[in-house]
Design a protein around this motif. Structure first.
Motif, PDB file in Angstrom:
ATOM      1  N   GLY A  77       2.207   5.101  15.588  1.00  0.00           N
ATOM      2  CA  GLY A  77       2.590   4.398  14.378  1.00  0.00           C
ATOM      3  C   GLY A  77       1.489   3.485  13.877  1.00  0.00           C
ATOM      4  N   ARG A  78       0.734   2.890  14.797  1.00  0.00           N
ATOM      5  CA  ARG A  78      -0.374   2.023  14.395  1.00  0.00           C
ATOM      6  C   ARG A  78      -1.594   2.828  13.964  1.00  0.00           C
ATOM      7  N   ALA A  79      -1.775   4.013  14.538  1.00  0.00           N
ATOM      8  CA  ALA A  79      -2.965   4.812  14.232  1.00  0.00           C
ATOM      9  C   ALA A  79      -2.859   5.523  12.890  1.00  0.00           C
ATOM     10  N   ILE A  80      -1.647   5.918  12.497  1.00  0.00           N
ATOM     11  CA  ILE A  80      -1.487   6.700  11.263  1.00  0.00           C
ATOM     12  C   ILE A  80      -2.036   5.974  10.039  1.00  0.00           C
ATOM     13  N   PRO A  81      -1.693   4.705   9.796  1.00  0.00           N
ATOM     14  CA  PRO A  81      -2.232   4.047   8.598  1.00  0.00           C
ATOM     15  C   PRO A  81      -3.758   3.982   8.596  1.00  0.00           C
ATOM     16  N   VAL A  82      -4.357   3.767   9.767  1.00  0.00           N
ATOM     17  CA  VAL A  82      -5.811   3.671   9.842  1.00  0.00           C
ATOM     18  C   VAL A  82      -6.455   5.019   9.523  1.00  0.00           C
ATOM     19  N   LEU A  83      -5.940   6.077  10.141  1.00  0.00           N
ATOM     20  CA  LEU A  83      -6.505   7.405   9.916  1.00  0.00           C
ATOM     21  C   LEU A  83      -6.321   7.846   8.460  1.00  0.00           C
ATOM     22  N   VAL A  84      -5.117   7.654   7.939  1.00  0.00           N
ATOM     23  CA  VAL A  84      -4.860   8.044   6.554  1.00  0.00           C
ATOM     24  C   VAL A  84      -5.714   7.217   5.601  1.00  0.00           C
ATOM     25  N   GLY A  85      -5.864   5.923   5.886  1.00  0.00           N
ATOM     26  CA  GLY A  85      -6.695   5.067   5.041  1.00  0.00           C
ATOM     27  C   GLY A  85      -8.144   5.525   5.005  1.00  0.00           C
ATOM     28  N   CYS A  86      -8.680   5.901   6.147  1.00  0.00           N
ATOM     29  CA  CYS A  86     -10.072   6.374   6.201  1.00  0.00           C
ATOM     30  C   CYS A  86     -10.234   7.693   5.442  1.00  0.00           C
ATOM     31  N   LEU A  87      -9.265   8.588   5.604  1.00  0.00           N
ATOM     32  CA  LEU A  87      -9.336   9.862   4.887  1.00  0.00           C
ATOM     33  C   LEU A  87      -9.235   9.643   3.377  1.00  0.00           C
ATOM     34  N   LEU A  88      -8.366   8.740   2.961  1.00  0.00           N
ATOM     35  CA  LEU A  88      -8.254   8.450   1.540  1.00  0.00           C
ATOM     36  C   LEU A  88      -9.542   7.827   0.999  1.00  0.00           C
ATOM     37  N   ALA A  89     -10.170   6.949   1.776  1.00  0.00           N
ATOM     38  CA  ALA A  89     -11.430   6.343   1.340  1.00  0.00           C
ATOM     39  C   ALA A  89     -12.501   7.411   1.133  1.00  0.00           C
ATOM     40  N   LEU A  90     -12.580   8.362   2.064  1.00  0.00           N
ATOM     41  CA  LEU A  90     -13.544   9.461   1.925  1.00  0.00           C
ATOM     42  C   LEU A  90     -13.233  10.294   0.690  1.00  0.00           C
ATOM     43  N   LEU A  91     -11.959  10.572   0.473  1.00  0.00           N
ATOM     44  CA  LEU A  91     -11.550  11.371  -0.686  1.00  0.00           C
ATOM     45  C   LEU A  91     -11.903  10.660  -1.988  1.00  0.00           C
ATOM     46  N   LEU A  92     -11.719   9.350  -2.048  1.00  0.00           N
ATOM     47  CA  LEU A  92     -12.023   8.594  -3.264  1.00  0.00           C
ATOM     48  C   LEU A  92     -13.515   8.579  -3.545  1.00  0.00           C
ATOM     49  N   VAL A  93     -14.327   8.507  -2.494  1.00  0.00           N
ATOM     50  CA  VAL A  93     -15.780   8.560  -2.678  1.00  0.00           C
ATOM     51  C   VAL A  93     -16.192   9.911  -3.247  1.00  0.00           C
TER      52      VAL A  93
END
Length: 473
Positions: free
Chosen positions: A22-38
């Motif tokens: 539960g703690r890892a999901i937001p971090v992983l999804v956040g990093c993937l979204l940051a890459l996608l936005l770049v």
């Protein structure tokens, strides 16, 4: 904090079996979204519309009246109403000040703001893991529509509208800040009317659910009325409302205003959220406010391709709030992490090169086009015409895709020209072109070749044609 964290101080919360996940999901999804936005920010011109928005912004900055704008070509004669003038002016100014780099940063900032504000909206309804996952689903559904177009501001403003009525639902206080927001929205994009409609639905839902006294009910119901009035007192005036209705009547000419096909891979995010929202509300019971959101999301989902991003926002809120459990508060590490990801995206974006620029197809022809006398008429398709409006302002480009400036009869004629329907040659003769710049595989290209148009230059998938001497103006 995460969905799985201990919440002893919040009644009704239940611990998760997998707290680390539960703690890892937001971090992983956040990093993937940051890459996608770049990656997304590297494509500021992925929608060719960006070019005609730049040109119209330039015209508004240098002489056009907002109340009574001009025309770029004698091929368009509609008495049109500008519905997007403020962001058009902003795009033109950013390009003047910072060039393409500024446009890349602007797209990155817009996309990051959208993702961040949506996450915060969903976090007030669910925990970090659920909010992050739903944000990723919505952003995936947004991808076809995320570009440097004013409509992106409509997505951001709808997030603000839902957030304001969520707060009104909790406090019972009327969200009067939506009135100035409606004024700004009405200067930015024609979907401001949908924002007024959304406020009307949610205002009624709040009243039905809270059942306040009359003195509290009237201000809630007055907000959408005041929003409508605010939208009609922009520099454009009341004609703004008729302009929105005119756009809706032309769906046959513009794909994004047609009804969407929800049983497709591209529509999977919105279809999945719609099904999930219905099932969750049926299973767990629906309150009036939830029903209002679901109904609004369903209307957006079936109304047009262009309103699918709005449906994603609303339906994600329904799914996030269906758990009926208090969402854990946003802690400072979570807020700091969200801010750090946003700063990282905006810091990396300026170093990225631009990809998928439609102007790259046109640039090999710049020298030949520059030799044409000012005011020369160049026939193109809608996509190339939009680019030429910006890159070759000395030329007259009759076809460019900004539909508001054309009458219905003109749109029909030019659509017939593109499809080589009967009468296309009469339309071509009426335009009296000095040149044509078209894709090699365009049907009009073959038709012009059959009429003895000569190939002046060929490069990549494009060709520059000149009319035979007998047809030259």
């Amino acid at each position: 904090m995460s969905d799985a964290g201990p919440r002893a101080e919040q009644p009704g919360a239940t611990p998760s079996r997998f707290p680390l996940l539960g703690r890892a999901i937001p971090v992983l999804v956040g990093c993937l979204l940051a890459l996608l936005l770049v990656l997304l920010a590297r494509r500021p011109f992925r929608a060719f519309d960006t070019y005609f928005h730049l040109r119209f912004g330039e015209e508004f900055r240098h002489g056009w009246s907002i109340a009574h704008p001009g025309q770029l070509s004698s091929a368009s004669t509609n008495d049109w109403v500008p519905t997007q003038w403020l962001p058009q002016v902003g795009l033109s100014w950013v390009d003047d000040v910072a060039g393409t780099t500024g446009l890349v940063i602007l797209l990155g900032a817009a996309a990051t703001s959208l993702a961040g504000t949506l996450y915060l909206l969903l976090r007030h309804r669910a925990g970090p893991a659920t909010a992050a996952t739903l944000t990723a689903v919505v952003v995936a559904g947004w991808l076809p529509s995320l570009s440097l177009r004013p409509q992106v501001l409509s997505y951001l403003f709808l997030v603000a509208v839902v957030a304001a009525w969520d707060r009104a639902r909790r406090t019972g206080r009327a969200p009067w800040l939506l009135v100035p927001l409606a004024w700004v929205w009405a200067t930015c994009h024609g979907m401001w009317v949908l924002g007024v409609g959304a406020s009307a639905v949610l205002a009624v839902a709040v009243v039905v659910e809270r059942r306040p006294l009359r003195r509290a009910t009237l201000p809630l119901l007055a907000v959408p009325v005041a929003m409508l009035l605010a939208g009609l007192v922009t520099p454009v005036g009341p004609r703004l409302l008729s302009a929105v209705l005119l756009v809706n009547s032309r769906a046959e000419y513009f794909h994004e205003w047609r009804s969407p096909e929800l049983i497709t891979v591209g529509a999977l995010p919105v279809t999945g959220l719609l099904v999930a929202a219905v099932l969750l509300l049926v299973r767990r019971g629906a309150r009036p406010y939830d029903i209002g959101l679901l109904g609004m999301g369903g209307v957006f989902a079936v109304y047009s391709q262009r309103t699918l991003p709005l449906a994603l926002i609303v339906l994600a809120c329904v799914v996030a709030g269906a758990a009926r459990r208090p969402a854990p508060r946003i802690t400072w590490p979570e807020g700091a992490g969200l801010a750090a990801l946003a700063v990282l995206v905006l810091a990396v974006i300026p170093s990225q090169s631009v990809l998928d620029d439609p102007a790259d197809d046109v640039r090999p022809f710049t020298a030949a086009l520059d030799q044409l006398p000012p005011g020369s008429v160049v026939v193109t398709d809608w996509r190339v015409g939009s680019v030429l409006l910006w890159t070759e302002p000395h030329l007259e480009i009759p076809l460019h895709g900004y539909g508001d400036v054309y009458t219905d009869a003109e749109l029909e004629r030019y659509a017939d020209l593109a499809r080589l329907e009967p009468g296309w040659d009469a339309t071509l003769a009426r335009l009296a072109p000095d040149a044509a710049l078209l894709p090699l595989d365009d049907p009009v290209t073959y038709a012009l070749a059959d009429r003895d148009w000569s190939v002046e230059q060929r490069d990549g998938g494009m060709v520059l044609l000149a009319p035979p001497p007998a047809e030259r103006p």
